[in-house]
Design an enzyme around this catalytic site. Structure first.
Site, PDB file in Angstrom:
ATOM      1  N   LYS A   1       5.960   1.606  -6.159  1.00 29.11           N
ATOM      2  CA  LYS A   1       5.924   0.350  -6.918  1.00 29.11           C
ATOM      3  C   LYS A   1       6.280   0.577  -8.391  1.00 29.11           C
ATOM      4  O   LYS A   1       7.161  -0.080  -8.937  1.00 29.11           O
ATOM      5  CB  LYS A   1       4.541  -0.294  -6.776  1.00 29.11           C
ATOM      6  CG  LYS A   1       4.213  -0.684  -5.340  1.00 29.11           C
ATOM      7  CD  LYS A   1       2.800  -1.177  -5.156  1.00 29.11           C
ATOM      8  CE  LYS A   1       1.740  -0.107  -5.246  1.00 29.11           C
ATOM      9  NZ  LYS A   1       1.745   0.868  -4.144  1.00 29.11           N
ATOM     10  N   THR A   2       5.598   1.524  -9.019  1.00 29.97           N
ATOM     11  CA  THR A   2       5.898   1.856 -10.412  1.00 29.97           C
ATOM     12  C   THR A   2       7.283   2.481 -10.519  1.00 29.97           C
ATOM     13  O   THR A   2       8.043   2.165 -11.440  1.00 29.97           O
ATOM     14  CB  THR A   2       4.829   2.816 -10.976  1.00 29.97           C
ATOM     15  OG1 THR A   2       3.563   2.147 -10.951  1.00 29.97           O
ATOM     16  CG2 THR A   2       5.155   3.257 -12.388  1.00 29.97           C
ATOM     17  N   THR A   3       7.614   3.337  -9.576  1.00 25.85           N
ATOM     18  CA  THR A   3       8.915   4.009  -9.599  1.00 25.85           C
ATOM     19  C   THR A   3      10.057   2.994  -9.524  1.00 25.85           C
ATOM     20  O   THR A   3      11.057   3.124 -10.235  1.00 25.85           O
ATOM     21  CB  THR A   3       8.998   5.024  -8.443  1.00 25.85           C
ATOM     22  OG1 THR A   3       7.899   5.930  -8.555  1.00 25.85           O
ATOM     23  CG2 THR A   3      10.300   5.796  -8.483  1.00 25.85           C
TER      24      THR A   3
ATOM     25  N   GLU B   1       0.614  -1.854 -12.601  1.00 26.25           N
ATOM     26  CA  GLU B   1      -0.716  -1.811 -11.991  1.00 26.25           C
ATOM     27  C   GLU B   1      -1.618  -2.953 -12.472  1.00 26.25           C
ATOM     28  O   GLU B   1      -2.843  -2.840 -12.456  1.00 26.25           O
ATOM     29  CB  GLU B   1      -1.367  -0.438 -12.195  1.00 26.25           C
ATOM     30  CG  GLU B   1      -0.567   0.658 -11.514  1.00 26.25           C
ATOM     31  CD  GLU B   1      -1.089   2.061 -11.725  1.00 26.25           C
ATOM     32  OE1 GLU B   1      -1.689   2.326 -12.779  1.00 26.25           O
ATOM     33  OE2 GLU B   1      -0.908   2.889 -10.828  1.00 26.25           O
TER      34      GLU B   1
ATOM     35  N   ARG C   1      17.861   1.230 -15.641  1.00 25.66           N
ATOM     36  CA  ARG C   1      19.161   0.569 -15.486  1.00 25.66           C
ATOM     37  C   ARG C   1      19.395  -0.406 -16.640  1.00 25.66           C
ATOM     38  O   ARG C   1      20.489  -0.456 -17.219  1.00 25.66           O
ATOM     39  CB  ARG C   1      19.177  -0.181 -14.154  1.00 25.66           C
ATOM     40  CG  ARG C   1      20.452  -0.945 -13.894  1.00 25.66           C
ATOM     41  CD  ARG C   1      20.396  -1.689 -12.573  1.00 25.66           C
ATOM     42  NE  ARG C   1      20.270  -0.765 -11.463  1.00 25.66           N
ATOM     43  CZ  ARG C   1      19.388  -0.910 -10.482  1.00 25.66           C
ATOM     44  NH1 ARG C   1      18.559  -1.924 -10.450  1.00 25.66           N
ATOM     45  NH2 ARG C   1      19.350  -0.029  -9.507  1.00 25.66           N
TER      46      ARG C   1
ATOM     47  N   LYS D   1       3.836   4.008  -1.565  1.00 24.67           N
ATOM     48  CA  LYS D   1       4.270   4.560  -2.848  1.00 24.67           C
ATOM     49  C   LYS D   1       5.559   3.898  -3.301  1.00 24.67           C
ATOM     50  O   LYS D   1       6.331   3.415  -2.500  1.00 24.67           O
ATOM     51  CB  LYS D   1       4.534   6.066  -2.709  1.00 24.67           C
ATOM     52  CG  LYS D   1       3.303   6.905  -2.687  1.00 24.67           C
ATOM     53  CD  LYS D   1       3.617   8.386  -2.595  1.00 24.67           C
ATOM     54  CE  LYS D   1       4.592   8.891  -3.611  1.00 24.67           C
ATOM     55  NZ  LYS D   1       4.357   8.614  -4.996  1.00 24.67           N
TER      56      LYS D   1
ATOM     57  N   TRP E   1     -11.199   3.280 -10.249  1.00 19.10           N
ATOM     58  CA  TRP E   1     -11.912   2.852  -9.047  1.00 19.10           C
ATOM     59  C   TRP E   1     -13.141   3.726  -8.788  1.00 19.10           C
ATOM     60  O   TRP E   1     -13.982   3.372  -8.003  1.00 19.10           O
ATOM     61  CB  TRP E   1     -11.018   2.776  -7.815  1.00 19.10           C
ATOM     62  CG  TRP E   1      -9.918   3.785  -7.745  1.00 19.10           C
ATOM     63  CD1 TRP E   1      -9.971   5.009  -7.174  1.00 19.10           C
ATOM     64  CD2 TRP E   1      -8.599   3.645  -8.268  1.00 19.10           C
ATOM     65  NE1 TRP E   1      -8.766   5.643  -7.314  1.00 19.10           N
ATOM     66  CE2 TRP E   1      -7.903   4.820  -7.976  1.00 19.10           C
ATOM     67  CE3 TRP E   1      -7.934   2.632  -8.966  1.00 19.10           C
ATOM     68  CZ2 TRP E   1      -6.590   5.020  -8.356  1.00 19.10           C
ATOM     69  CZ3 TRP E   1      -6.624   2.847  -9.325  1.00 19.10           C
ATOM     70  CH2 TRP E   1      -5.969   4.015  -9.019  1.00 19.10           C
TER      71      TRP E   1
ATOM     72  N   ASN F   1       0.802  -1.223   0.000  1.00 22.71           N
ATOM     73  CA  ASN F   1       0.000   0.000   0.000  1.00 22.71           C
ATOM     74  C   ASN F   1       0.837   1.276   0.000  1.00 22.71           C
ATOM     75  O   ASN F   1       0.302   2.374   0.004  1.00 22.71           O
ATOM     76  CB  ASN F   1      -0.964   0.009   1.197  1.00 22.71           C
ATOM     77  CG  ASN F   1      -0.249   0.186   2.529  1.00 22.71           C
ATOM     78  OD1 ASN F   1       0.960  -0.039   2.637  1.00 22.71           O
ATOM     79  ND2 ASN F   1      -0.980   0.577   3.546  1.00 22.71           N
TER      80      ASN F   1
ATOM     81  N   PHE G   1      -7.968   6.494 -13.868  1.00 20.79           N
ATOM     82  CA  PHE G   1      -8.187   5.906 -12.543  1.00 20.79           C
ATOM     83  C   PHE G   1      -9.608   5.381 -12.444  1.00 20.79           C
ATOM     84  O   PHE G   1     -10.556   6.137 -12.304  1.00 20.79           O
ATOM     85  CB  PHE G   1      -7.867   6.921 -11.449  1.00 20.79           C
ATOM     86  CG  PHE G   1      -6.418   7.268 -11.428  1.00 20.79           C
ATOM     87  CD1 PHE G   1      -5.496   6.433 -10.827  1.00 20.79           C
ATOM     88  CD2 PHE G   1      -5.963   8.428 -12.041  1.00 20.79           C
ATOM     89  CE1 PHE G   1      -4.149   6.732 -10.824  1.00 20.79           C
ATOM     90  CE2 PHE G   1      -4.617   8.736 -12.031  1.00 20.79           C
ATOM     91  CZ  PHE G   1      -3.711   7.888 -11.426  1.00 20.79           C
TER      92      PHE G   1
END
Length: 193
Positions: free
Chosen positions: A32-34, A124, A42, A30, A89, A28, A87
């Site tokens: 994950k995508t980053t 996602e 890399r 911040k 949801w 939960n 988005f």
């Protein structure tokens, strides 16, 4: 390495001698995508052919414009393909969201089964499981049938147990403190998009 200097056949062959991994960034918090983008960045520096496929983000969000990661990826010479409706949801059309996710999955399968890519990131994708748009069985089967040299990254909250079980590396981002919760700071350019 830029697009104008493709890797030599020998360099490409050496890259294919790797041990392919399935990586999951979940939780939960911040990042994950980053984290996935950092891995792709890399890999591009080593001449890997990479692609990120985004299940939720659309090409351009009227609130944010073109996402920063899409602009950066273009400058670095790799693809990010936003395949969502934004988005969802707060959706008013769940059937359209399901159809969009199914169409996105068809693009993902094509990339996952192509020998052209060294890393495919499914950004996602866990929301597609949460909302019942995709089954974990179909995704796992496709990942298992990918070319032998390919790494795969999956991101999103609430990764299902069978996805976690299949993965070689799972990182859970945990929210400790968030500026929206503490001070009602909303998403900002350069941080969230």
């Amino acid at each position: 390495m830029t697009e104008s200097t493709p890797p030599t056949p020998a360099a490409r062959a050496a890259r294919r001698k790797r041990t392919p991994l399935v990586i999951v960034n979940t939780g939960n918090g911040k990042g994950k995508t980053t984290a996935a983008l950092g891995t792709l960045m890399r890999a591009v520096a080593h001449g890997f052919k990479v692609v990120m496929l985004q299940f939720i983000k659309t090409t351009e969000d009227p609130r944010f414009g073109i996402y920063g990661e899409i602009q950066s990826a273009a400058k670095l010479g790799f693809e990010i393909l936003p395949l969502g409706n934004g988005f969802t949801w707060d959706t008013n059309n769940p059937e359209q969201d399901r159809q969009t996710a199914r169409q996105a999955w068809e693009v993902c399968k094509e990339k996952l089964l192509s020998p052209e890519y060294d890393i495919v990131a499914l950004d996602e994708i866990t929301y597609a499981f949460t909302f019942g748009w995709l089954t974990t069985d179909e995704v796992i089967e496709t990942i298992r049938n990918r070319p032998a040299h390919m790494h795969v990254i999956l991101t999103g909250r609430d990764a299902p147990p069978d996805i976690v079980e299949m993965a070689d590396l799972v990182t859970e981002m945990r929210e400790v403190k968030h500026p929206f919760t503490t001070r009602r700071v909303v998403a900002q350019v350069g941080i969230e998009f």
